[in-house]
Write a protein that holds these residues in place. Structure first.
Motif: not given
Length: 496
Positions: A45-58, A8-23
């Protein structure tokens, strides 16, 4: 549970780029600008799917692992709880004096009468009577099992909420559209094309939306003297699926936080703005009128900017047409305030509209087959000299500019537009149900206290009855002392 908390902590941490970076799903142009500005770092960041966080594999991996962990945590706890419900309360300890709460007294009544009083006082408790080897009678009682029920309800509801949100992201969609508020523009939910922007669910292709149509007949707005809005209401006419064949239109006053619900979709009022109306009269006498919406740059005064683009009529030669396209760009002030020749707005309502415009002529770049931002002109056309400024002026409604070739650009007036969002979430009811269950479950787990109480009644040496009462709080002991005193007094008849 520890694993679930870590995930749950990791999920909250993983959601942070979705708020900090343009999606990309929210603003693809902003993502492209961010990548261009940050070079290799932006591309990484684009290759790592940071601009589409909530649909990313990780992000999806953490999400799925969290659900698996919650299931693996809750099932054993549920089985243990069901087993505990079938188990009798524990045996009465030999030495009740060691309990945190204890009282002992000698009464004149018989053990049977003491046990009868205890059973009456412990009404609603889970209790068991036993007889010890020396004939002493005991009662073991427990209460507060609903605390664990609330705990399980909370965690199962959280799991259900996660699943419901996932279903919404898979099968839901959101689309935004700007519609002129004069009844002239009809919007129908028929695929992706009618929308200005569209965010489909992961399993949605945009073709299976609920069929409905709507148009905005008028827009009511009231501003306080401070410029703060007091009322927004878009007066809609709409047709649900059942009305499309009959031609019947329904009326609805759409307000902020009061969406229109039709066929599983919700239509929200997000905002409003202005569309200046310009006409261009060409030397041939032909006239074109456009009312393209302009976007507010100041939400307080609704000072707006934009670009209204015209393609010349009657010219079939593509090269010649690209030299005579016209764009009217600049600022629109609903209530004009001039600082010299500089235009500003002092109030958001249409009290004294005025525009400060540049007229550009040349190649707008609208013939290359690529989509354009309707609010601006292509800066590359200006930089290369293919689009040039030929006039600049401030205009009130009815004002006009005559260009060097005889073309007349006239400011006709201002129309209103409204910004609407269409949302579809097939799991929204379940999201509400699980959210309520979470509140009820955590409320029960915090309010209800687990406690135990034992009563032992046996004969004394002088023929009377010795009564011992012991109590133990399984959780926080706050408040149990008063309850214990009341129960022990009821068991002993008020004698301690």
């Amino acid at each position: 549970m520890r694993t679930a908390l870590i995930l749950l902590f990791l999920l909250a941490l993983a959601a942070m780029p979705g708020a900090l970076l343009p999606q990309r799903t929210l603003n693809a142009n902003k993502v492209a600008d961010y990548i261009a500005e940050h070079g290799w770092w932006g591309r990484l960041l684009d290759k790592l799917q940071f601009y589409n966080v909530y649909a990313s594999v990780w992000f999806a991996s953490i999400y799925i692992l969290l659900m698996i962990s919650l299931v693996g945590c809750l099932l054993p706890r549920t089985f243990e709880y069901a087993k505990a419900l079938r188990t009798k309360p524990v045996l009465t300890p030999r030495n009740l004096a060691r309990m945190p709460h204890h009282s002992e007294s000698t009464v004149d009544t018989s053990p049977d009468e003491v046990i009868a009083r205890a059973n009456k006082a412990l009404s609603g408790w889970r209790k068991t009577e036993r007889i010890e080897d020396d004939g002493t009678r005991t009662i073991s009682a427990e209460r507060g099992y609903l605390r664990e029920t609330g705990n399980l309800v909370f965690h199962f509801a959280m799991l259900g909420l996660i699943i419901a949100l996932a279903i919404g992201k898979l099968f839901g969609y959101e689309g935004q559209v700007i519609i002129k508020a004069d009844g002239s523009q009809e919007f129908c939910n028929a695929g992706v094309l009618p929308y200005d922007s569209f965010q489909p669910g992961l399993l949605v292709d945009g073709t299976g939306g609920s069929p409905f149509c709507m148009k905005v007949k008028s827009f009511d707005v009231n501003f306080l003297d401070t410029g703060q809005p007091d009322l927004y209401r878009a007066n809609l006419e709409y047709q649900s699926e059942k009305d499309l064949t009959s031609g019947k239109w329904e009326n609805y006053g759409l307000e902020v936080n009061s969406p229109l619900r039709t066929d599983g979709d919700r239509i929200y009022l997000l905002g409003h703005g202005y569309a200046p109306v310009f006409s261009v009269t060409y030397p041939s006498g032909e006239k074109r009128t456009m009312d393209t919406q302009w976007r507010p740059t100041n939400q307080t005064t609704l000072l707006s900017e934009g670009a209204t683009k015209f393609d010349p009529p009657g010219i079939t030669n593509a090269e010649e047409r690209r030299t005579k396209q016209i764009a009217v760009t600049g600022l629109l002030a609903p209530t004009a305030r001039l600082h010299g020749t500089l235009l500003d707005s002092s109030f958001p309502d249409l009290r004294n509209p005025m525009v400060a415009i540049d007229v550009l002529r040349g190649d707008l770049g609208i013939d290359d087959g690529r989509g354009q931002n309707i609010f601006v002109v292509d800066q590359r056309m200006i930089d290369t000299g293919r689009l040039q400024k030929v006039a600049r002026q401030n205009l009130e409604p009815g004002g006009e500019i005559k260009l060097d070739d005889g073309t007349v650009v006239r400011f006709e007036g201002v129309k209103r537009w409204v910004y609407l969002q269409v949302s579809h979430d097939p799991a929204q009811v379940w999201v509400l149900v699980f959210a309520i269950a979470i509140i009820l479950g955590i409320g029960a787990s915090l309010i209800i206290k687990r406690r135990r109480l034992w009563v032992r009644a046996g004969p004394s040496a002088d023929g009377r009855t010795v009564v011992e009462v012991g109590g133990l709080a399984r959780t926080d002991q706050a408040g149990y002392g008063e309850e214990f005193e009341r129960l022990s007094g009821a068991v002993t008849g008020g004698k301690n």
